[in-house]
Write a protein that holds these residues in place. Structure first.
Motif: not given
Length: 334
Positions: A315-316, A322-323, A319
């Protein structure tokens, strides 16, 4: 001159081949990491192998069992219901050297046979002695199962942590998963229908998946976290919008789609799926009372801490990507 060029080419090819290992998943993760480093023009420190809790030695895990002493084995009722023959076989020269699976098979058969014998026993003293023996066997049942897990060669091979991770192309493990699940149901006191626990021994011994699965969770968690840090710590190098040169961003998109979405992500999902298939059995194993020496291993792999860290790392990593893409107004899928 041509011969020299040929020699140099062969040396180069051999050198490239030497960078490959027998662990296809590790190679894939290392390649992905290095490509990101190249695009970001960032240093890629050597991967730090994570510390994993090893499987403790047998002598630190095996639990003692109270010996059963019965003075009425030759009673007529026990001969008639088969308990005498069962115990006699266990006490034979072959029975005394039986491996852990056969010992477990005997203990389960004793409980089943004694339960059937008990209503047939009319003599009060024999009935009371058999009742006590049955109570002891029931009390020690889970310890016998634990000792099979901790001490049998088949289960030691299954639980030991190898130096390699699961391969990219995961082979079919349905038989091993099914067998491990069946074995774990013994902890729910499910009877073994029409078969012996020794029938499961070969599959557990030959299809070793648990150790490699556990190593994969720990190893790839560390790889993902190190790779996520690489992206997060060098995002400022990625220019986007306005009149900036977006070449680096475009190259990152290529790495993302071709190597992460195309290769890494599907593999991580297959590892996740295999763990979820085996998780119910591990949860049952985790109900066993185990020695302190096993606590770290149990917490990581049977109680799911390594898997939770694995999911968090995935997940990290998503993320972080995505950022980056949100900052550059890149819509995923385009």
């Amino acid at each position: 001159m041509r011969g020299l060029k040929t020699t140099l080419l062969l040396v180069t090819l051999l050198g490239l081949g030497g960078c490959q290992s027998d662990d296809t998943a590790k190679d894939m993760m290392a390649d992905y990491y290095q490509r990101l480093g190249n695009v970001l023009d960032a240093p890629t420190p050597d991967f730090t192998t994570p510390a994993v809790p090893p499987l403790p030695r047998k002598r630190d895990l095996v639990q003692p069992l109270e010996a059963l002493r019965m003075g009425v084995l030759d009673a007529y009722e026990l001969r008639q219901c088969g308990l005498f023959n069962l115990i006699a076989e266990r006490n034979s020269s072959l029975g005394k050297v039986a491996d852990r699976f056969r010992q477990l098979d005997y203990e389960l058969n004793f409980i089943d046979t004694a339960q059937q014998c008990l209503p047939q026993v009319k003599d009060p003293s024999i009935h009371a002695e058999l009742e006590q023996a049955l109570a002891l066997k029931r009390q020690q049942r889970d310890t016998v199962i634990w000792n099979t897990l901790a001490d049998s060669d088949a289960w030691r091979g299954q639980l030991s942590l190898p130096a390699y991770t699961l391969p990219i192309d995961l082979p079919a493990h349905s038989n091993a998963v099914s067998t491990i699940d069946q074995f774990s149901h013994l902890l729910n006191h499910h009877p073994v229908a029409n078969e012996s626990v020794t029938d499961w021994q070969e599959s557990i011994e030959k299809q070793r998946i648990l150790g490699a699965l556990f190593v994969s969770l720990s190893y790839h968690t560390a790889w993902l976290n190190q790779t996520s840090a690489l992206i997060a710590n060098h995002q400022e190098k990625v220019l986007c919008g306005g009149n900036f040169d977006t070449t680096r961003l475009e190259r990152l998109q290529t790495v993302f789609y071709k190597f992460y979405v195309g290769d890494v992500q599907p593999y991580l999902a297959r590892v996740d799926g295999l763990y979820r298939d085996i998780a119910p059995a591990l949860t049952r194993f985790a109900t066993l009372q185990t020695p302190d020496a096993f606590s770290a291993y149990k917490n990581a792999y049977w109680q799911g801490e390594a898997y939770r860290q694995y999911k968090d790392a995935i997940k990290h990593h998503a993320d972080v990507w995505q950022q980056l893409f949100q900052r550059c107004d890149v819509k995923l899928g385009q």
